[in-house]
Design a protein around this motif. Structure first.
Motif, PDB file in Angstrom:
ATOM      1  N   LEU A   1      59.789   9.025   1.364  1.00 33.99           N
ATOM      2  CA  LEU A   1      60.395   8.185   2.333  1.00 33.99           C
ATOM      3  C   LEU A   1      61.612   7.857   2.291  1.00 33.99           C
ATOM      4  CD1 LEU A   1      59.453   6.423   4.766  1.00 33.99           C
ATOM      5  CD2 LEU A   1      58.914   4.352   3.190  1.00 33.99           C
ATOM      6  N   GLY A   2      62.252   7.253   1.207  1.00 34.00           N
ATOM      7  CA  GLY A   2      63.605   6.761   0.841  1.00 34.00           C
ATOM      8  C   GLY A   2      64.430   8.038   1.215  1.00 34.00           C
ATOM      9  N   LEU A   3      64.427   9.147   0.529  1.00 36.08           N
ATOM     10  CA  LEU A   3      65.369  10.300   0.941  1.00 36.08           C
ATOM     11  C   LEU A   3      65.061  10.841   2.314  1.00 36.08           C
ATOM     12  CD1 LEU A   3      67.453  12.201  -0.164  1.00 36.08           C
ATOM     13  CD2 LEU A   3      65.328  13.668  -1.084  1.00 36.08           C
ATOM     14  N   GLY A   4      63.950  10.804   2.793  1.00 39.14           N
ATOM     15  CA  GLY A   4      63.645  11.049   4.237  1.00 39.14           C
ATOM     16  C   GLY A   4      64.389  10.402   5.226  1.00 39.14           C
ATOM     17  N   LEU A   5      64.290   9.200   5.313  1.00 36.08           N
ATOM     18  CA  LEU A   5      64.923   8.232   6.133  1.00 36.08           C
ATOM     19  C   LEU A   5      66.615   8.469   5.917  1.00 36.08           C
ATOM     20  CD1 LEU A   5      63.054   4.791   5.515  1.00 36.08           C
ATOM     21  CD2 LEU A   5      63.061   6.268   7.475  1.00 36.08           C
ATOM     22  N   ALA A   6      66.862   8.612   4.828  1.00 37.78           N
ATOM     23  CA  ALA A   6      68.427   8.730   4.470  1.00 37.78           C
ATOM     24  C   ALA A   6      68.763   9.989   5.364  1.00 37.78           C
ATOM     25  CB  ALA A   6      68.977   8.760   2.955  1.00 37.78           C
ATOM     26  N   ILE A   7      68.336  11.085   5.131  1.00 37.06           N
ATOM     27  CA  ILE A   7      68.514  12.438   5.673  1.00 37.06           C
ATOM     28  C   ILE A   7      68.548  12.279   7.238  1.00 37.06           C
ATOM     29  CG2 ILE A   7      67.884  14.713   6.060  1.00 37.06           C
ATOM     30  CD1 ILE A   7      66.991  14.934   3.152  1.00 37.06           C
ATOM     31  N   LEU A   8      67.483  11.775   7.687  1.00 36.93           N
ATOM     32  CA  LEU A   8      67.152  11.519   9.102  1.00 36.93           C
ATOM     33  C   LEU A   8      68.165  10.681   9.785  1.00 36.93           C
ATOM     34  CD1 LEU A   8      65.444  12.077  11.636  1.00 36.93           C
ATOM     35  CD2 LEU A   8      64.188   9.975  11.057  1.00 36.93           C
ATOM     36  N   ILE A   9      68.568   9.753   9.150  1.00 35.45           N
ATOM     37  CA  ILE A   9      69.566   8.666   9.774  1.00 35.45           C
ATOM     38  C   ILE A   9      70.873   9.121   9.665  1.00 35.45           C
ATOM     39  CG2 ILE A   9      70.572   6.506   9.773  1.00 35.45           C
ATOM     40  CD1 ILE A   9      67.666   5.224   8.784  1.00 35.45           C
ATOM     41  N   GLY A  10      70.864   9.811   8.598  1.00 30.28           N
ATOM     42  CA  GLY A  10      72.374  10.403   8.320  1.00 30.28           C
ATOM     43  C   GLY A  10      72.915  11.386   9.111  1.00 30.28           C
ATOM     44  N   SER A  11      71.810  12.286   9.226  1.00 32.10           N
ATOM     45  CA  SER A  11      72.035  13.499   9.903  1.00 32.10           C
ATOM     46  C   SER A  11      71.917  13.771  11.402  1.00 32.10           C
ATOM     47  CB  SER A  11      71.421  14.886   9.209  1.00 32.10           C
ATOM     48  OG  SER A  11      71.525  14.843   7.761  1.00 32.10           O
TER      49      SER A  11
ATOM     50  N   ASP B   1      75.242  18.221  13.092  1.00 30.28           N
ATOM     51  CA  ASP B   1      74.440  19.819  12.827  1.00 30.28           C
ATOM     52  C   ASP B   1      73.893  19.840  11.405  1.00 30.28           C
ATOM     53  OD1 ASP B   1      73.977  22.387  13.264  1.00 30.28           O
ATOM     54  OD2 ASP B   1      75.749  23.154  11.942  1.00 30.28           O
ATOM     55  N   ARG B   2      74.481  19.478  10.538  1.00 20.88           N
ATOM     56  CA  ARG B   2      74.157  19.200   8.916  1.00 20.88           C
ATOM     57  C   ARG B   2      75.042  18.625   8.153  1.00 20.88           C
ATOM     58  NH1 ARG B   2      72.264  23.891   7.947  1.00 20.88           N
ATOM     59  NH2 ARG B   2      72.412  24.697  10.091  1.00 20.88           N
ATOM     60  N   GLN B   3      74.292  18.086   6.819  1.00 25.88           N
ATOM     61  CA  GLN B   3      75.523  17.526   5.943  1.00 25.88           C
ATOM     62  C   GLN B   3      75.201  18.162   4.587  1.00 25.88           C
ATOM     63  OE1 GLN B   3      76.506  13.113   5.703  1.00 25.88           O
ATOM     64  NE2 GLN B   3      74.369  13.019   6.852  1.00 25.88           N
ATOM     65  N   LYS B   4      76.286  18.174   3.765  1.00 22.68           N
ATOM     66  CA  LYS B   4      76.262  18.848   2.710  1.00 22.68           C
ATOM     67  C   LYS B   4      76.448  17.894   1.568  1.00 22.68           C
ATOM     68  CE  LYS B   4      78.038  23.159   4.560  1.00 22.68           C
ATOM     69  NZ  LYS B   4      79.019  24.569   4.428  1.00 22.68           N
ATOM     70  N   PHE B   5      75.953  18.337   0.420  1.00 20.74           N
ATOM     71  CA  PHE B   5      75.941  17.676  -0.972  1.00 20.74           C
ATOM     72  C   PHE B   5      76.126  18.290  -2.022  1.00 20.74           C
ATOM     73  CE2 PHE B   5      71.717  17.843   0.631  1.00 20.74           C
ATOM     74  CZ  PHE B   5      70.902  18.431  -0.574  1.00 20.74           C
ATOM     75  N   ASN B   6      76.327  17.802  -3.182  1.00 21.00           N
ATOM     76  CA  ASN B   6      76.657  18.735  -4.479  1.00 21.00           C
ATOM     77  C   ASN B   6      75.392  19.350  -4.944  1.00 21.00           C
ATOM     78  OD1 ASN B   6      77.045  19.296  -7.240  1.00 21.00           O
ATOM     79  ND2 ASN B   6      78.889  18.089  -7.408  1.00 21.00           N
ATOM     80  N   ARG B   7      75.178  20.525  -5.042  1.00 23.44           N
ATOM     81  CA  ARG B   7      74.170  21.206  -5.396  1.00 23.44           C
ATOM     82  C   ARG B   7      73.894  21.003  -7.006  1.00 23.44           C
ATOM     83  NH1 ARG B   7      73.942  27.586  -3.460  1.00 23.44           N
ATOM     84  NH2 ARG B   7      71.946  27.168  -4.812  1.00 23.44           N
ATOM     85  N   GLU B   8      74.838  21.011  -7.768  1.00 32.48           N
ATOM     86  CA  GLU B   8      74.658  21.202  -8.956  1.00 32.48           C
ATOM     87  C   GLU B   8      73.934  19.589  -9.556  1.00 32.48           C
ATOM     88  OE1 GLU B   8      77.426  21.842  -7.751  1.00 32.48           O
ATOM     89  OE2 GLU B   8      77.279  24.216  -8.074  1.00 32.48           O
ATOM     90  N   ASN B   9      74.542  18.730  -8.839  1.00 30.24           N
ATOM     91  CA  ASN B   9      73.953  17.234  -9.042  1.00 30.24           C
ATOM     92  C   ASN B   9      72.390  17.190  -8.735  1.00 30.24           C
ATOM     93  OD1 ASN B   9      76.196  16.588  -9.946  1.00 30.24           O
ATOM     94  ND2 ASN B   9      76.549  14.638  -8.516  1.00 30.24           N
TER      95      ASN B   9
ATOM     96  N   THR C   1      69.282  18.866   7.286  1.00 33.81           N
ATOM     97  CA  THR C   1      69.386  18.517   8.629  1.00 33.81           C
ATOM     98  C   THR C   1      68.581  17.449   9.122  1.00 33.81           C
ATOM     99  OG1 THR C   1      67.805  20.141   9.178  1.00 33.81           O
ATOM    100  CG2 THR C   1      69.978  20.948   9.148  1.00 33.81           C
ATOM    101  N   TRP C   2      68.681  17.029  10.234  1.00 36.73           N
ATOM    102  CA  TRP C   2      67.706  15.579  10.393  1.00 36.73           C
ATOM    103  C   TRP C   2      66.333  16.052  10.216  1.00 36.73           C
ATOM    104  CZ3 TRP C   2      64.311  15.775  14.433  1.00 36.73           C
ATOM    105  CH2 TRP C   2      64.508  16.545  15.664  1.00 36.73           C
ATOM    106  N   PHE C   3      65.869  17.466  10.768  1.00 44.19           N
ATOM    107  CA  PHE C   3      64.470  17.612  10.941  1.00 44.19           C
ATOM    108  C   PHE C   3      63.807  17.873   9.271  1.00 44.19           C
ATOM    109  CE2 PHE C   3      61.114  20.802  11.245  1.00 44.19           C
ATOM    110  CZ  PHE C   3      60.199  20.037  11.984  1.00 44.19           C
ATOM    111  N   GLU C   4      64.634  18.061   8.252  1.00 45.76           N
ATOM    112  CA  GLU C   4      64.218  18.105   7.015  1.00 45.76           C
ATOM    113  C   GLU C   4      63.681  16.622   6.484  1.00 45.76           C
ATOM    114  OE1 GLU C   4      66.095  21.767   4.537  1.00 45.76           O
ATOM    115  OE2 GLU C   4      67.555  20.410   5.610  1.00 45.76           O
TER     116      GLU C   4
END
Length: 384
Positions: free
Chosen positions: A100-110, A114-122, A340-343
């Motif tokens: 829920l927390g991560l889903g809301l962040a991705i939905l609201i943020g994206s 088109d898409r948002q990127k973040f550190n893959r290593e982290n 992306t927001w759909f994720e």
């Protein structure tokens, strides 16, 4: 601003409990709402002190006090002997933060991007820790199942429970040790690796940093008030569940878990909307790991110290399925370092599906709670 408005529920809840002797449902509802802004104040106070303490000490303060509100709520419910609800709250926090927390962040943020990127290593490090969580919580349940089979323990539930408790204490010790070593790894020996994404974070304006005395006073005051509200909430839990026709298990895994972590949901969504999705991922998944590797083991140890022993064997197999599903879903979404927001929609959908299942599940109650629990109103039987 609306967080400040919610502070009005603190005096309202206290008046309902101590002056008007209101029904438990009203006390429970107002206490739940009052804890939300208090948890946010506790988070703000911690971040203000962390901003003055430097990266290493600041990081340690954030991870130590990040789930304090949730820990306080769980301790008061534990004092009431309702270990099933406490374990449900642990499960709810894990899946709530991760889905829920991560889903809301991705939905609201994206949304609108088109898409948002973040550190893959982290993200990869966090996902590895998530799978450790899955293994650590599966082992006590599988051990309990296998110990039901041998003939020499047949009819000896007490002997099996003792073994569950010993194993849970051992697992708790290992998890706390791993958590401490993870702090050393991320904050000391490899801090340069993990600070590469720090430029995403907010750089506080020196003028906006509170004096130490103010931050400390806010933290102490919020902690005391959270304790008071948690005691009221715990006392009204059973009566509220009966009146609403919901099991205490459902209230623990959905309502209490969301309340204890609501401030983190808001913070993650805020940073994601600012284009700092990497920071939001760290908040959501990091909080999930903290619950499993620190909060849950600490609660196991505290339960023995207060004479209300709790093991890490979950009463419903669905809880284990939910934790595995959360780990797999988060890993799938974050493995490519972009979203992306759909994720975000997919993560929230998995959470809603699990919430529906938890609404209808009938958990095995433990200890004193079993004697006082009356089944929920909803029934699993369909009349044709």
């Amino acid at each position: 601003m609306w967080m400040k408005l919610l502070l009005a529920f603190i005096p309202i809840s206290l008046l309902l409990e101590w002056v008007f002797k209101a029904p438990p449902l009203w006390v429970f509802a107002t206490a739940v709402i009052a804890i939300i802004p208090l948890a946010d104040l506790l988070r703000q106070g911690t971040e203000q002190i962390a901003a003055r303490a430097g990266q290493t000490i600041g990081g340690l303060l954030n991870v130590t006090f990040g789930n304090l509100a949730e820990l306080i709520i769980a301790i008061f419910i534990l004092l009431g002997g309702n270990t099933t609800v406490v374990k449900a709250q642990i499960t709810g926090s894990i899946i709530g933060n991760a889905l829920l927390g991560l889903g809301l962040a991705i939905l609201i943020g994206s949304f609108g991007r088109d898409r948002q990127k973040f550190n893959r290593e982290n993200a990869g490090q966090l996902n590895s820790m998530l799978f450790l969580v899955v293994i650590a919580l599966l082992i006590p349940a599988l051990f309990d199942y296998t110990e039901r089979l041998p003939d020499f323990l047949a009819g000896s539930a007490a002997a099996r429970d003792n073994l569950d408790e010993y194993l849970s204490l051992g697992v708790a010790g290992v998890l706390i040790a791993v958590y401490a070593l993870n702090l050393v790894y991320t904050l000391v020996t490899h801090k340069d690796v993990f600070s590469r994404g720090e430029e995403e974070g907010e750089h506080a304006d020196p003028a906006s940093i509170w004096p130490v005395w103010k931050a400390a006073a806010v933290m102490v005051g919020a902690t005391v008030l959270i304790a008071v509200e948690s005691e009221m909430l715990s006392g009204a839990l059973e009566a509220t569940s009966t009146q609403l026709g919901l099991s205490p298990f459902f209230l623990g895994i959905i309502v209490l878990a969301v309340v204890g972590n609501f401030a983190e949901y808001i913070a993650g969504s805020y940073f994601a909307r600012q284009g700092k999705l990497g920071l939001a991922v760290n908040i959501a998944v990091g909080a999930t790991i903290q619950v499993a590797l620190f909060t849950a083991p600490v609660l196991v140890i505290i339960s023995y110290l207060i004479g209300k022993p709790m093991n890490l064997v979950f009463s419903s197999p669905l809880e284990l399925v939910a934790i595995v599903a959360a780990a797999l879903t988060v890993s799938s979404v974050t493995k490519d370092g972009e979203a992306t927001w759909f994720e975000g929609v997919l993560l929230i959908a998995v959470y809603l599906l699990l919430a529906l299942a938890f609404f209808f599940v009938t958990p095995r109650m433990e200890g004193e709670a079993a004697a006082s629990f009356s089944p929920p109103v909803h029934s699993h039987t369909l009349t044709l």
